[in-house]
Design a protein around this motif. Structure first.
Motif, PDB file in Angstrom:
ATOM      1  N   GLU A  32     -53.794  28.337   3.590  1.00  0.00           N
ATOM      2  CA  GLU A  32     -52.921  29.242   2.858  1.00  0.00           C
ATOM      3  C   GLU A  32     -51.715  28.454   2.357  1.00  0.00           C
ATOM      4  O   GLU A  32     -51.062  27.756   3.136  1.00  0.00           O
ATOM      5  N   ILE A  33     -51.450  28.569   1.060  1.00  0.00           N
ATOM      6  CA  ILE A  33     -50.295  27.884   0.482  1.00  0.00           C
ATOM      7  C   ILE A  33     -49.440  28.891  -0.270  1.00  0.00           C
ATOM      8  O   ILE A  33     -49.885  30.006  -0.568  1.00  0.00           O
ATOM      9  N   GLU A  34     -48.237  28.484  -0.567  1.00  0.00           N
ATOM     10  CA  GLU A  34     -47.348  29.237  -1.442  1.00  0.00           C
ATOM     11  C   GLU A  34     -46.930  28.284  -2.545  1.00  0.00           C
ATOM     12  O   GLU A  34     -46.351  27.228  -2.278  1.00  0.00           O
ATOM     13  N   ALA A  35     -47.281  28.655  -3.800  1.00  0.00           N
ATOM     14  CA  ALA A  35     -47.068  27.731  -4.904  1.00  0.00           C
ATOM     15  C   ALA A  35     -46.661  28.480  -6.169  1.00  0.00           C
ATOM     16  O   ALA A  35     -47.045  29.627  -6.382  1.00  0.00           O
ATOM     17  N   THR A  36     -45.899  27.767  -7.000  1.00  0.00           N
ATOM     18  CA  THR A  36     -45.604  28.269  -8.337  1.00  0.00           C
ATOM     19  C   THR A  36     -46.849  28.051  -9.189  1.00  0.00           C
ATOM     20  O   THR A  36     -47.790  27.357  -8.781  1.00  0.00           O
ATOM     21  N   GLU A  37     -46.852  28.591 -10.383  1.00  0.00           N
ATOM     22  CA  GLU A  37     -47.995  28.406 -11.281  1.00  0.00           C
ATOM     23  C   GLU A  37     -48.198  26.919 -11.598  1.00  0.00           C
ATOM     24  O   GLU A  37     -49.324  26.434 -11.632  1.00  0.00           O
ATOM     25  N   THR A  38     -47.108  26.188 -11.781  1.00  0.00           N
ATOM     26  CA  THR A  38     -47.199  24.749 -12.060  1.00  0.00           C
ATOM     27  C   THR A  38     -47.759  23.994 -10.863  1.00  0.00           C
ATOM     28  O   THR A  38     -48.645  23.134 -11.020  1.00  0.00           O
ATOM     29  N   GLU A  39     -47.283  24.304  -9.653  1.00  0.00           N
ATOM     30  CA  GLU A  39     -47.796  23.650  -8.451  1.00  0.00           C
ATOM     31  C   GLU A  39     -49.278  23.968  -8.254  1.00  0.00           C
ATOM     32  O   GLU A  39     -50.062  23.106  -7.865  1.00  0.00           O
ATOM     33  N   LYS A  40     -49.658  25.202  -8.544  1.00  0.00           N
ATOM     34  CA  LYS A  40     -51.066  25.605  -8.423  1.00  0.00           C
ATOM     35  C   LYS A  40     -51.930  24.805  -9.397  1.00  0.00           C
ATOM     36  O   LYS A  40     -52.996  24.306  -9.034  1.00  0.00           O
ATOM     37  N   LYS A  41     -51.478  24.661 -10.643  1.00  0.00           N
ATOM     38  CA  LYS A  41     -52.237  23.893 -11.637  1.00  0.00           C
ATOM     39  C   LYS A  41     -52.358  22.433 -11.228  1.00  0.00           C
ATOM     40  O   LYS A  41     -53.430  21.830 -11.378  1.00  0.00           O
ATOM     41  N   ASP A  42     -51.275  21.854 -10.721  1.00  0.00           N
ATOM     42  CA  ASP A  42     -51.312  20.455 -10.276  1.00  0.00           C
ATOM     43  C   ASP A  42     -52.309  20.279  -9.136  1.00  0.00           C
ATOM     44  O   ASP A  42     -53.088  19.320  -9.123  1.00  0.00           O
ATOM     45  N   LEU A  43     -52.310  21.200  -8.187  1.00  0.00           N
ATOM     46  CA  LEU A  43     -53.247  21.133  -7.067  1.00  0.00           C
ATOM     47  C   LEU A  43     -54.685  21.333  -7.555  1.00  0.00           C
ATOM     48  O   LEU A  43     -55.591  20.627  -7.124  1.00  0.00           O
ATOM     49  N   ALA A  44     -54.881  22.260  -8.466  1.00  0.00           N
ATOM     50  CA  ALA A  44     -56.226  22.492  -9.016  1.00  0.00           C
ATOM     51  C   ALA A  44     -56.750  21.235  -9.704  1.00  0.00           C
ATOM     52  O   ALA A  44     -57.920  20.875  -9.545  1.00  0.00           O
ATOM     53  N   ASN A  45     -55.892  20.546 -10.443  1.00  0.00           N
ATOM     54  CA  ASN A  45     -56.297  19.303 -11.097  1.00  0.00           C
ATOM     55  C   ASN A  45     -56.676  18.243 -10.068  1.00  0.00           C
ATOM     56  O   ASN A  45     -57.678  17.538 -10.225  1.00  0.00           O
ATOM     57  N   LEU A  46     -55.874  18.126  -9.016  1.00  0.00           N
ATOM     58  CA  LEU A  46     -56.158  17.161  -7.955  1.00  0.00           C
ATOM     59  C   LEU A  46     -57.488  17.484  -7.279  1.00  0.00           C
ATOM     60  O   LEU A  46     -58.338  16.607  -7.092  1.00  0.00           O
ATOM     61  N   LEU A  47     -57.696  18.747  -6.936  1.00  0.00           N
ATOM     62  CA  LEU A  47     -58.943  19.158  -6.294  1.00  0.00           C
ATOM     63  C   LEU A  47     -60.148  18.889  -7.198  1.00  0.00           C
ATOM     64  O   LEU A  47     -61.188  18.410  -6.745  1.00  0.00           O
ATOM     65  N   HIS A  48     -59.988  19.167  -8.477  1.00  0.00           N
ATOM     66  CA  HIS A  48     -61.075  18.945  -9.431  1.00  0.00           C
ATOM     67  C   HIS A  48     -61.422  17.460  -9.515  1.00  0.00           C
ATOM     68  O   HIS A  48     -62.603  17.088  -9.520  1.00  0.00           O
ATOM     69  N   GLU A  49     -60.410  16.614  -9.570  1.00  0.00           N
ATOM     70  CA  GLU A  49     -60.654  15.168  -9.651  1.00  0.00           C
ATOM     71  C   GLU A  49     -61.358  14.652  -8.397  1.00  0.00           C
ATOM     72  O   GLU A  49     -62.280  13.843  -8.484  1.00  0.00           O
TER      73      GLU A  49
END
Length: 111
Positions: A32-49
């Motif tokens: 469980e995380i708490e993130a802004t939309e920008t933090e969520k997008k950055d994490l999604a990009n990292l996970l995808h890579e």
């Protein structure tokens, strides 16, 4: 920006899914995380890579023979990516997520 709660599991098939709702599957660890939309997008990009790199099977075999050196490099790059994922989960994680990561020693101690 306002932070929202999200849930992430690191199942290789659905690793890059960041969900606003908890799945509740007892066999998956959901972070469980708490993130802004920008933090969520950055994490999604990292996970995808990281997920994409894990699935690059062409690095493992050639038509002529098994190439151990490419496998070792691929494995090192994947592990570095996973270290980055756990660092991000820890940074954005709720106290419970941080506790889980600390308990299973998934945090890179160099950071």
């Amino acid at each position: 920006m306002e932070k929202q709660k999200y849930y992430i599991n690191l199942n290789p098939i659905s690793m890059d899914d960041i969900s606003p709702t908890k799945i509740g599957d007892g066999q998956l660890i959901e972070y469980e995380i708490e993130a802004t939309e920008t933090e969520k997008k950055d994490l999604a990009n990292l996970l995808h890579e990281v997920q994409k790199h894990d699935l690059e099977l062409s690095n493992l075999f050639s038509f002529e023979h098994f190439d151990q050196s490419k496998t070792d490099i691929d494995q090192e790059e994947y592990q570095k990516g996973m270290d980055d994922v756990y660092e991000a989960l820890y940074r954005l994680g709720t106290p419970e997520t941080k506790r889980i990561i600390e308990e299973i020693h998934l945090r890179n101690r160099e950071h």
